[in-house]
Design a protein around this motif. Structure first.
Motif, PDB file in Angstrom:
ATOM      1  N   ASN A 142       0.723  -0.998  -0.064  1.00 18.41           N
ATOM      2  CA  ASN A 142       0.078  -0.102   0.050  1.00 18.41           C
ATOM      3  C   ASN A 142       0.821   1.221   0.078  1.00 18.41           C
ATOM      4  OD1 ASN A 142      -2.395  -1.259  -0.077  1.00 18.41           O
ATOM      5  ND2 ASN A 142      -3.079  -1.143   1.951  1.00 18.41           N
ATOM      6  N   CYS A 143       0.248   2.297  -0.291  1.00 15.14           N
ATOM      7  CA  CYS A 143       1.131   3.647  -0.317  1.00 15.14           C
ATOM      8  C   CYS A 143       1.474   4.092   1.117  1.00 15.14           C
ATOM      9  CB  CYS A 143       0.113   4.775  -0.987  1.00 15.14           C
ATOM     10  SG  CYS A 143       0.661   6.262  -0.735  1.00 15.14           S
ATOM     11  N   VAL A 144       2.651   4.527   1.217  1.00 18.95           N
ATOM     12  CA  VAL A 144       3.110   4.892   2.334  1.00 18.95           C
ATOM     13  C   VAL A 144       2.495   6.296   3.140  1.00 18.95           C
ATOM     14  CG1 VAL A 144       5.362   3.519   2.050  1.00 18.95           C
ATOM     15  CG2 VAL A 144       5.237   5.943   1.460  1.00 18.95           C
ATOM     16  N   LYS A 145       1.988   6.728   2.014  1.00 22.04           N
ATOM     17  CA  LYS A 145       1.474   8.023   2.818  1.00 22.04           C
ATOM     18  C   LYS A 145       0.193   8.073   3.368  1.00 22.04           C
ATOM     19  CE  LYS A 145       2.398  12.342   2.813  1.00 22.04           C
ATOM     20  NZ  LYS A 145       1.692  13.480   2.367  1.00 22.04           N
ATOM     21  N   CYS A 146      -0.898   7.507   2.236  1.00 25.97           N
ATOM     22  CA  CYS A 146      -2.433   7.447   2.655  1.00 25.97           C
ATOM     23  C   CYS A 146      -2.636   6.037   3.434  1.00 25.97           C
ATOM     24  CB  CYS A 146      -3.006   7.714   1.769  1.00 25.97           C
ATOM     25  SG  CYS A 146      -3.056   6.423   0.208  1.00 25.97           S
ATOM     26  N   LYS A 147      -1.758   5.101   3.323  1.00 27.17           N
ATOM     27  CA  LYS A 147      -1.798   3.740   3.723  1.00 27.17           C
ATOM     28  C   LYS A 147      -3.074   2.993   3.191  1.00 27.17           C
ATOM     29  CE  LYS A 147       1.432   4.536   7.356  1.00 27.17           C
ATOM     30  NZ  LYS A 147       1.795   5.780   6.855  1.00 27.17           N
ATOM     31  N   THR A 148      -3.652   3.594   2.361  1.00 28.16           N
ATOM     32  CA  THR A 148      -5.132   2.703   1.986  1.00 28.16           C
ATOM     33  C   THR A 148      -4.901   2.545   0.648  1.00 28.16           C
ATOM     34  OG1 THR A 148      -6.204   4.972   1.841  1.00 28.16           O
ATOM     35  CG2 THR A 148      -6.628   3.862   3.765  1.00 28.16           C
ATOM     36  N   ALA A 149      -4.569   3.305  -0.441  1.00 26.40           N
ATOM     37  CA  ALA A 149      -4.751   3.112  -1.693  1.00 26.40           C
ATOM     38  C   ALA A 149      -3.681   2.265  -2.039  1.00 26.40           C
ATOM     39  CB  ALA A 149      -4.441   4.333  -2.425  1.00 26.40           C
ATOM     40  N   LYS A 150      -3.790   1.389  -3.203  1.00 24.92           N
ATOM     41  CA  LYS A 150      -2.673   0.566  -3.542  1.00 24.92           C
ATOM     42  C   LYS A 150      -1.520   1.353  -4.119  1.00 24.92           C
ATOM     43  CE  LYS A 150      -2.862  -2.235  -7.066  1.00 24.92           C
ATOM     44  NZ  LYS A 150      -3.831  -3.087  -8.057  1.00 24.92           N
TER      45      LYS A 150
ATOM     46  N   TYR B 256       4.164   4.817  -3.490  1.00 24.26           N
ATOM     47  CA  TYR B 256       3.227   5.658  -3.296  1.00 24.26           C
ATOM     48  C   TYR B 256       1.941   5.329  -4.514  1.00 24.26           C
ATOM     49  CZ  TYR B 256       6.710   8.793  -1.351  1.00 24.26           C
ATOM     50  OH  TYR B 256       7.724   9.197  -0.476  1.00 24.26           O
ATOM     51  N   CYS B 257       0.672   5.875  -4.027  1.00 22.21           N
ATOM     52  CA  CYS B 257      -0.185   5.741  -4.872  1.00 22.21           C
ATOM     53  C   CYS B 257       0.028   7.096  -5.875  1.00 22.21           C
ATOM     54  CB  CYS B 257      -1.785   5.704  -4.397  1.00 22.21           C
ATOM     55  SG  CYS B 257      -1.906   7.321  -3.358  1.00 22.21           S
ATOM     56  N   ARG B 258      -0.766   7.059  -7.148  1.00 24.39           N
ATOM     57  CA  ARG B 258      -0.596   8.035  -7.888  1.00 24.39           C
ATOM     58  C   ARG B 258      -0.971   9.657  -7.169  1.00 24.39           C
ATOM     59  NH1 ARG B 258      -2.676   8.426 -14.050  1.00 24.39           N
ATOM     60  NH2 ARG B 258      -2.842  10.469 -14.349  1.00 24.39           N
ATOM     61  N   LYS B 259      -1.943   9.692  -6.505  1.00 25.21           N
ATOM     62  CA  LYS B 259      -2.478  10.917  -5.938  1.00 25.21           C
ATOM     63  C   LYS B 259      -1.246  11.253  -5.132  1.00 25.21           C
ATOM     64  CE  LYS B 259      -6.498  12.780  -3.649  1.00 25.21           C
ATOM     65  NZ  LYS B 259      -7.306  12.178  -2.705  1.00 25.21           N
ATOM     66  N   CYS B 260      -0.855  10.274  -4.104  1.00 31.85           N
ATOM     67  CA  CYS B 260      -0.030  10.868  -2.958  1.00 31.85           C
ATOM     68  C   CYS B 260       1.340  11.496  -3.523  1.00 31.85           C
ATOM     69  CB  CYS B 260       0.126   9.782  -1.957  1.00 31.85           C
ATOM     70  SG  CYS B 260      -1.190   9.699  -1.154  1.00 31.85           S
ATOM     71  N   PHE B 261       1.797  10.622  -4.807  1.00 34.82           N
ATOM     72  CA  PHE B 261       3.070  10.869  -5.158  1.00 34.82           C
ATOM     73  C   PHE B 261       3.048  12.288  -5.778  1.00 34.82           C
ATOM     74  CE2 PHE B 261       5.129  11.701  -9.465  1.00 34.82           C
ATOM     75  CZ  PHE B 261       6.282  11.458  -9.170  1.00 34.82           C
TER      76      PHE B 261
HETATM   77 ZN   LIG Z   1      -1.508   7.309  -1.244  1.00 30.91          ZN
END
Ligand SMILES: [Zn+2]
Ligand SMILES: [Zn+2]
Ligand SMILES: [Zn+2]
Ligand SMILES: [Zn+2]
Lengths: 309, 464
Positions: free
Chosen positions: B22-30, B40-45
């Motif tokens: 999972n994304c290290v930032k939001c912890k939810t998105a793949k 990272y997920c795209r958004k968090c990146f």
């Molecule tokens: Zn994320």
């Protein structure tokens, strides 16, 4: 057609100088090689009159040429130095025995007093024994750490407070690059200094600071100085290996690159707000160390603890 | 950005990583993107990427505390990093439409197509990109650095002609050689690619700064990303430019006084920029350099790029470690405003020429002096030397000896001058260089005058 030396315009040129690309004769090569070292010594006020100086002698090319050139310059320019040879016996059968023979021959040739200090004498362990204990993995760490200290101890035994080593321009340029790559700004600032002082009063200097490795080999070759290849049997770690290859490539593109890197290194200044590790001394042996115990003492402690009773 | 070139290939396959992560930032998105050791997920990146940019640009704005109303220039090569920078600056400036941070944004591009036979100009393509932003666009041709208006005074028409034993300042005659011919002659007379690349880069930099100044821009944005900067840190070191390195690689410098140079992309890896551009649909253009498509040992710049990119693959923290090392360096206290190299405009150290002559001995003392002493003056020039910059020596004062000329150069430029071969085609340096020489001469003159009358002066220079 005979090529004439570009410096004297008289003799036949027999070599292309690696440092400048000039085609020069043997005599002019000796002259510029020795004079550059002399200039380095004078400009940095490396020695005091009547100083006692130990030449760290490994039997390898750098230290063999260093002993030769120091003896020569000391007489030519009347530095008034009292020179000694100081050698470390790591206790590696085969490898070290041969190079120590070279050092002993040097001693006779140059008529300089020689002191050999051995790991077993200093630490109670020879490298052969250490390898038996820790295997081939960490022995380079042991060797490096012990050798530094051993030189200092040897100097004390000789009652000398100045050691000169055969580190050449290539070594220093490589270290500048390594320290940038590793992010070690403390060392980055120190590594281009010609003379460093530990906490004790023993100074270490590098008269070959601006001397190219290739020219050292060339000098030894023409002067027929015999030396033993002391290339460590353990290859340098991969990161340093990359840096070394890179430096060789740089030199091939632009021969002055080695000097240019040292010039850059000398100009570097670290921001005042950057905290550098404070240099203290080892509690046990008094050697400079940023931790309570120096690396050698830590390693030694580990060795002794693991010693089968 | 107007740097040599962004040639680093982007390894897009590294984005596809362990599915379960999972994304290290939001912890939810793949997570779909791997940057060094973080996923990272795209958004968090995008969020993190834009955040890094904003942080840098805010910092520089606060430091200069210019508030709003600053007119700025973007140095735009068209490469990925400067492409991303253009987008990010425009987004940043439009956050609050009623209160824009920059009163005016000018985009400047320098076309180098002259250096590559029959290549089309890059200006039309660049202009098309810039048009989307509605910013004023300035397209320049590198050869026009020879124009008399690319100088401080704006109308200085003397140039420097390099000959075997002197460097002459003379009136520029446009009828004989066109700017293109002058530039090509100069570059063709430089025998090594390392020096050639160096020259081209500093000519571009000088042209950019001059253009910013003439257009009333108080800030010039350059698009060097952290990958590029770490390459520069190593290559500048290797070229003996350690003294000016902090100015040439820092996030911001006021070395050019009225034009501050800011590098807001300094914390982004070229890989991140590639991903960002892909997501944002930003197209960049291919910019050729003199070492493009050549083997790694073509030049120091090219070799260093190859070295760092390969090292970064094996040790993924290489770039960030080098960049951090560089950021800990500071311009020396001994930097003097007046010791400015007339070619690259970077500071030079006093006395480094003496140093150089001591550790690189090129000659033997002449007979009458050969008493083994170590006097600097005894190092004589060998008369048959084919290159005018082989060594230095005090000699008779004609129009300007090479010695006097090289006294006004930094170490790095002096190393470059060794690779200039004086050939049939004239080697002519642009007016801004000649102007720099005259300026320096005037200053030195004034200093001398002052020394002469010092004891009678009742106030200092500024009060006069
Ligand atoms: Zn994320
Ligand atoms: Zn000769
Ligand atoms: Zn200790
Ligand atoms: Zn310069």
């Amino acid at each position: 057609m005979v090529r004439l030396c570009v410096i004297c315009n008289k003799e036949r040129a027999i070599v292309k100088r690696p440092k400048t690309g000039q085609q020069v004769c043997k005599g002019c090569f000796y002259y510029v090689f020795e004079t550059e070292i002399h200039n380095t010594i004078i400009d940095s006020k490396l020695f005091k009159k009547d100083e006692k100086v130990a030449i760290a002698a490994s039997g390898g090319k750098d230290s063999t040429v260093l002993a030769h050139v120091m003896k020569l310059l000391n007489e030519r320019y009347q530095y008034g130095l009292e020179l000694f040879l100081l050698s470390i016996d790591e206790g590696i059968t085969g490898y070290r025995d041969d190079s120590l023979e070279t050092v002993k021959r040097n001693q006779q040739q140059y008529d300089l007093p020689l002191k050999i200090v051995s790991y077993s004498e200093l630490y109670g362990w020879s490298m052969d024994q250490i390898v038996k204990e820790v295997g081939l993995k960490n022995n380079c760490t042991f060797c490096g750490v012990f050798r530094r200290q051993a030189l200092d101890r040897g100097a004390v035994m000789l009652d000398v407070d100045h050691i000169i080593t055969g580190h050449n321009a290539d070594d220093i340029a490589e270290t500048v690059l390594m320290n940038i790559l590793r992010g070690d700004v403390g060392r980055l600032q120190r590594c281009t200094e010609i003379c460093t002082t530990g906490d004790g009063c023993i100074r270490r200097s590098k008269p070959f600071k601006y001397t190219y490795e290739k020219e050292i080999v060339m000098y030894a070759y023409f002067k027929k100085l015999d030396y033993f290849s002391t290339e460590c049997i353990y290859s340098p770690n991969s990161y340093r290996g990359h840096a070394r290859t890179f430096l060789k490539d740089l030199e091939a593109i632009r021969p002055s690159a080695i000097i240019d890197i040292i010039h850059s290194g000398e100009a570097f200044e670290i921001k005042k707000e950057v905290k550098l590790p404070t240099q203290g001394v080892c509690k046990r042996c008094g050697y400079m160390s940023s931790n309570e115990l120096c690396k050698a003492c830590v390693l030694l402690e580990g060795l002794n603890r693991g010693l089968p009773k | 950005m107007c740097n040599i070139q962004e040639e680093i290939t982007l390894n897009f396959d590294v984005k596809i990583k362990p599915k379960s992560k999972n994304c290290v930032k939001c912890k939810t998105a793949k997570a779909t993107i791997l940057i060094r050791h973080s996923t990272y997920c795209r958004k968090c990146f995008q969020h993190v990427f834009v955040g890094k940019f904003r942080k840098n640009i805010e910092k520089s704005r606060n430091a200069s505390n210019s508030g709003s109303g600053e007119k700025v220039m973007i140095g735009f090569s068209g490469g990925p990093s400067s492409r991303a920078m253009l987008q990010l600056i425009s987004e940043y400036n439009e956050v609050l439409p009623q209160k824009q941070f920059y009163s005016e944004i000018v985009v400047c591009h320098i076309d180098e197509s002259l250096l590559f036979n029959n290549q089309k100009s890059t200006i039309p393509q660049i202009e098309q990109i810039v048009r989307k932003y509605n910013y004023p666009f300035i397209g320049l041709y590198l050869q026009n650095i020879y124009n008399s208006d690319v100088t401080k005074s704006g109308c200085y028409n003397n140039v420097i002609e390099i000959a075997i034993d002197d460097a002459k300042i003379l009136q520029q005659e446009d009828s004989i050689f066109s700017p293109s011919e002058k530039l090509l002659n100069l570059l063709n007379n430089i025998s090594k690619l390392t020096a050639k690349e160096d020259f081209i880069w500093y000519l571009k930099l000088c042209y950019l700064i001059d253009t910013a100044r003439k257009n009333g821009c108080t800030r010039l944005f350059l698009g060097d990303c952290s990958t590029r900067l770490s390459i520069k840190i190593i290559s500048l070191t290797s070229k003996g430019r350690g003294f000016s390195l902090p100015l040439e690689t820092s996030g911001e410098t006021d070395w050019f006084k009225d034009v501050i140079i800011t590098r807001p992309m300094k914390d982004m890896l070229s890989k991140e920029i590639g991903i960002y551009n892909q997501f944002a649909g930003l197209e960049d253009i291919y910019i050729q350099s003199v070492t493009s498509m050549m083997h790694a040992k073509a030049s120091i710049e090219r070799l260093t790029e190859d070295f760092i990119v390969r090292l970064e693959k094996e040790f993924p923290s290489t770039v960030s470690t080098i960049a951090r090392t560089g950021a800990k360096l500071t311009p020396s206290d001994y930097i003097l405003e007046e010791n400015r190299c007339i070619i690259c405009l970077m500071p030079y150290q006093e006395n480094n020429k003496i140093w150089q002559n001591r550790i690189i001995v090129m000659t033997i003392p002449s007979l009458q002096q050969s008493n083994g002493c170590s006097n600097i003056q005894q190092l004589h020039c060998s008369k048959n030397s084919k290159n005018p910059y082989d060594c230095s020596n005090v000699s008779n004062d004609e129009s300007m000896t090479n010695i006097e000329f090289t006294d006004l150069l930094c170490y790095g430029c002096r190393v470059n001058m060794r690779d200039i071969k004086v050939a049939n085609n004239k080697t002519i340096l642009p007016p801004y260089v000649a102007e720099g020489v005259e300026e320096k001469k005037k200053k030195d003159n004034r200093k001398q005058m002052r020394k002469h009358i010092e004891e009678y002066l009742l106030c200092n220079e500024e009060e006069l």
